[in-house]
Design a protein around this motif. Structure first.
Motif, mmCIF file in Angstrom:
data_model
loop_
_atom_site.group_PDB
_atom_site.id
_atom_site.type_symbol
_atom_site.label_atom_id
_atom_site.label_comp_id
_atom_site.label_asym_id
_atom_site.label_seq_id
_atom_site.Cartn_x
_atom_site.Cartn_y
_atom_site.Cartn_z
ATOM 1 N N HIS A 1 -6.709 2.300 -1.577
ATOM 2 C CA HIS A 1 -7.735 2.475 -0.557
ATOM 3 C C HIS A 1 -8.041 0.986 -0.094
ATOM 4 C CE1 HIS A 1 -10.989 3.984 1.706
ATOM 5 N NE2 HIS A 1 -11.577 3.122 1.264
ATOM 6 N N ILE A 2 -8.268 0.162 -0.876
ATOM 7 C CA ILE A 2 -8.873 -1.191 -0.433
ATOM 8 C C ILE A 2 -7.932 -1.773 0.172
ATOM 9 C CG2 ILE A 2 -9.658 -3.342 -1.567
ATOM 10 C CD1 ILE A 2 -11.242 -1.612 -3.728
ATOM 11 N N THR B 1 0.864 -1.341 -0.109
ATOM 12 C CA THR B 1 -0.095 0.003 0.021
ATOM 13 C C THR B 1 0.856 1.283 0.117
ATOM 14 O OG1 THR B 1 -1.649 -1.035 1.216
ATOM 15 C CG2 THR B 1 -1.804 1.318 1.163
ATOM 16 N N THR C 1 -7.346 -0.650 3.634
ATOM 17 C CA THR C 1 -8.420 -1.200 4.594
ATOM 18 C C THR C 1 -8.023 -2.390 4.956
ATOM 19 O OG1 THR C 1 -9.933 0.504 3.492
ATOM 20 C CG2 THR C 1 -10.772 -1.234 4.932
ATOM 21 N N ILE C 2 -7.846 -3.509 4.229
ATOM 22 C CA ILE C 2 -7.793 -4.812 4.350
ATOM 23 C C ILE C 2 -6.439 -4.899 5.206
ATOM 24 C CG2 ILE C 2 -7.165 -7.159 3.308
ATOM 25 C CD1 ILE C 2 -8.741 -6.131 0.979
ATOM 26 N N PHE D 1 -4.980 -2.931 7.566
ATOM 27 C CA PHE D 1 -5.371 -2.237 8.862
ATOM 28 C C PHE D 1 -6.101 -3.220 9.489
ATOM 29 C CE2 PHE D 1 -7.830 0.178 11.486
ATOM 30 C CZ PHE D 1 -6.826 0.805 12.446
ATOM 31 N N SER D 2 -7.033 -3.875 8.882
ATOM 32 C CA SER D 2 -8.002 -4.785 9.445
ATOM 33 C C SER D 2 -7.251 -6.157 9.939
ATOM 34 C CB SER D 2 -9.109 -5.124 8.437
ATOM 35 O OG SER D 2 -10.107 -4.169 8.204
#
Length: 128
Positions: free
Chosen positions: A73-74, A48, A77-78, A80-81
């Motif tokens: 962005h996607i 990222t 998000t993944i 970070f999760s």
């Protein structure tokens, strides 16, 4: 290319020990899931960072910089999760032994590994 970069640490992780050792009971299953979440999350976070660099050859590769930003962005998000899932699964595995010890494993006390994880999470949470 991104898929190969993402899968490389996972494949190396699987090759380090037999699967019977990695997945056998509740404790080792959650340990393995936590380790995989940390590996994939960290790798995806690094990817990222590269995607956010506005490199023009990436725009050509993905079909425009706007698509690169959407993928950034996607994947962010993944990542970070997954990086949040990592300490949670490692804490949940301790719950059958002691709930207070599981909660304490999420706090920065007496463990450099936990401190490094918390420091990196604090860096992720800082506004730009």
């Amino acid at each position: 290319v991104l898929f190969v970069l993402l899968c490389t640490p996972v494949v190396l992780w699987f090759l380090m020990r037999p699967l019977e050792v990695r997945f056998g009971d509740f404790y080792t299953n959650l340990t393995s899931v936590g380790q995989l979440a940390g590996l994939v999350g960290t790798t995806l976070f690094a990817i990222t960072l590269v995607l956010s660099a506005r490199l023009h050859f990436l725009g050509e590769y993905f079909g425009g910089l706007d698509r690169v930003y959407n993928i950034h962005h996607i994947s962010g998000t993944i990542a970070f999760s997954l990086l949040l899932l990592h300490p949670l699964t490692l804490a949940i595995r301790i719950v059958p032994l002691s709930v207070s010890e599981a909660a304490r494993s999420l706090l920065p006390v007496n463990s450099n590994a936990i401190n490094f994880g918390i420091f990196s999470l604090e860096q992720l949470m800082k506004p730009i």
